[in-house]
Write a protein that holds these residues in place. Structure first.
Motif, short mmCIF file in Angstrom:
data_model
loop_
_atom_site.label_atom_id
_atom_site.label_comp_id
_atom_site.label_asym_id
_atom_site.label_seq_id
_atom_site.Cartn_x
_atom_site.Cartn_y
_atom_site.Cartn_z
N ALA A 40 -11.69 15.48 84.50
CA ALA A 40 -12.31 15.09 84.64
C ALA A 40 -12.84 14.29 84.80
O ALA A 40 -13.14 13.57 86.89
CB ALA A 40 -13.33 16.48 85.57
N ALA A 41 -13.64 13.91 84.38
CA ALA A 41 -14.48 12.19 83.87
C ALA A 41 -13.89 11.51 84.22
O ALA A 41 -14.75 10.51 85.11
CB ALA A 41 -15.16 13.15 82.43
N TYR A 42 -12.18 11.60 83.70
CA TYR A 42 -12.07 10.57 83.83
C TYR A 42 -11.66 9.63 85.64
O TYR A 42 -12.12 8.55 86.08
CB TYR A 42 -10.28 10.16 83.50
CG TYR A 42 -9.91 8.78 83.89
CD1 TYR A 42 -9.93 7.58 82.51
CD2 TYR A 42 -8.60 8.76 84.44
CE1 TYR A 42 -9.06 6.55 82.77
CE2 TYR A 42 -7.75 7.33 84.82
CZ TYR A 42 -7.92 7.11 83.77
OH TYR A 42 -7.77 5.18 84.54
N ARG A 43 -11.51 10.88 86.09
CA ARG A 43 -11.34 10.74 87.02
C ARG A 43 -12.31 10.46 88.19
O ARG A 43 -12.97 9.67 89.23
CB ARG A 43 -11.01 11.85 88.47
CG ARG A 43 -9.06 11.75 87.84
CD ARG A 43 -8.73 13.10 88.41
NE ARG A 43 -6.75 12.97 87.56
CZ ARG A 43 -5.61 12.12 88.28
NH1 ARG A 43 -6.80 11.21 89.66
NH2 ARG A 43 -5.29 11.71 87.70
N ALA A 62 -24.09 9.90 88.10
CA ALA A 62 -23.99 8.79 87.83
C ALA A 62 -22.90 8.66 86.76
O ALA A 62 -22.28 9.28 85.59
CB ALA A 62 -25.60 7.83 87.45
N PRO A 63 -22.33 7.22 86.57
CA PRO A 63 -21.14 7.36 84.96
C PRO A 63 -21.71 7.14 83.92
O PRO A 63 -21.56 8.00 83.04
CB PRO A 63 -20.67 5.25 85.69
CG PRO A 63 -21.92 4.71 86.72
CD PRO A 63 -22.62 6.29 87.31
N LEU A 71 -12.84 3.22 79.60
CA LEU A 71 -13.22 3.79 80.97
C LEU A 71 -14.78 4.59 80.18
O LEU A 71 -15.42 4.64 81.01
CB LEU A 71 -12.53 4.59 81.92
CG LEU A 71 -12.67 4.28 82.91
CD1 LEU A 71 -13.83 2.48 83.87
CD2 LEU A 71 -12.54 4.47 84.44
N LEU A 72 -14.25 5.61 79.80
CA LEU A 72 -15.21 6.23 79.50
C LEU A 72 -16.01 6.11 78.57
O LEU A 72 -17.18 6.29 78.21
CB LEU A 72 -14.59 7.70 78.76
CG LEU A 72 -13.99 9.27 79.87
CD1 LEU A 72 -12.46 8.63 80.43
CD2 LEU A 72 -14.01 10.30 79.14
N ARG A 73 -15.73 5.15 77.48
CA ARG A 73 -16.60 4.36 76.14
C ARG A 73 -17.23 3.48 76.50
O ARG A 73 -18.80 3.64 76.66
CB ARG A 73 -15.36 3.75 75.00
CG ARG A 73 -14.87 5.17 74.21
CD ARG A 73 -14.11 5.13 72.98
NE ARG A 73 -13.69 5.48 72.01
CZ ARG A 73 -12.38 6.16 71.87
NH1 ARG A 73 -11.50 5.14 72.58
NH2 ARG A 73 -11.96 7.17 71.54
N GLN A 74 -17.24 2.64 77.55
CA GLN A 74 -18.04 1.67 77.53
C GLN A 74 -17.78 1.09 78.77
O GLN A 74 -18.31 -0.40 79.18
CB GLN A 74 -17.45 -0.12 76.69
CG GLN A 74 -15.53 -0.15 77.02
CD GLN A 74 -14.99 -0.34 75.75
OE1 GLN A 74 -15.64 -0.51 74.73
NE2 GLN A 74 -14.65 -2.21 76.07
#
Length: 264
Positions: A135-138, A211-212, A244-247
């Motif tokens: 979900a977070a990736y999308r 927000a990302p 994408l989730l880290r940086q």
């Protein structure tokens, strides 16, 4: 009982239950079982367990009493995996046993429903972790590509598996949303990032803005704990997608040669 209060009707019910040999167990759940949660509008949620379902006390649901009558054999499996009513499991976390058998069986069953076994927790962490990362990736992909509404929908969908994972790491059942703040105040999870002062405001930001940076904050707070609990394989299966989730945005060439992640 015309003119009586909810408390008086509950007391009368308890007296009937204790005098009724057909009732082998009684359990108080809901706000009345959790110190500080009940309000003037709170009813009393009571499960009555019978040997054969033959009690004269009838089920009831109104603004004062919510009585569920259940045979013992049904109660054994109720709210546990495979029962079809797993959604009701948190009802038995911090529930109060009002009547029990001589062998303490009702109390044992309530305890088993109200917390996760080690094996249950391991499986639940792995499953909910995968759902959260997906979900977070999308969420981040939609935000990156200018799909604001879609990003916020994915942001909202990331919260349930995130909370399930966080509580399962502690062998605890995820609370209903109503009880999240109460749970974090009265039974803290431990890590400062999941304290009552920090986690609910962060989740509110996720829901209001999507927000990302909030996606990355949730992930980075969670990652060391799930790795320490032995779930690195779930994260590592995502490979370079975790960038994408880290940086933030991965290099353009990585984006071009990276396949779509599996929907988990």
């Amino acid at each position: 009982m015309t003119g009586s209060s909810a408390g008086e009707e509950f007391a009368a019910l308890v007296a009937r239950v204790r005098a009724d040999p057909a009732v082998v167990g009684a359990v108080l759940s809901g706000s009345q079982a959790r110190r500080g949660m009940a309000t003037g509008r709170s009813d009393y949620d009571v499960y009555l367990v019978t040997a054969d379902g033959g009690t004269s006390i009838e089920e009831r649901r109104d603004s004062r009493l919510d009585i569920v009558v259940m045979p013992l054999e049904e109660f054994r499996a109720h709210a546990l995996p495979g029962s079809g009513c797993e959604w009701n499991r948190y009802s038995f976390t911090y529930a109060r046993v009002l009547k029990d058998r001589a062998d303490g069986l009702i109390g044992e069953l309530v305890s088993a429903k109200g917390a996760l076994s080690r094996e249950e927790a391991l499986g639940m962490v792995a499953a909910s972790l995968g759902e959260f990362v997906n979900a977070a990736y999308r969420w981040l992909k939609n935000h990156r590509d200018g799909r604001g509404t879609e990003a916020r929908l994915d942001a909202a969908e990331s919260i349930p598996p995130f909370l399930t994972c966080v509580f399962a790491l502690h062998q605890r059942v995820r609370p209903y949303n109503k009880y999240l703040g109460w749970e974090l105040r009265h039974h803290p999870l431990g890590p400062p990032s999941w304290s009552h002062d920090r986690l609910p405001p962060l989740l509110a930001t996720v829901l209001s803005h999507g927000a990302p940076q909030t996606a990355r904050r949730l992930f980075l707070d969670l990652e060391p704990h799930v790795r320490a609990a032995g779930h690195s394989a779930v994260l590592d299966a995502w490979g370079e997608d975790l960038l994408l989730l880290r940086q933030g945005e991965p290099p353009e060439d990585l984006e071009l040669r990276r396949p779509e992640p599996p929907v988990r």
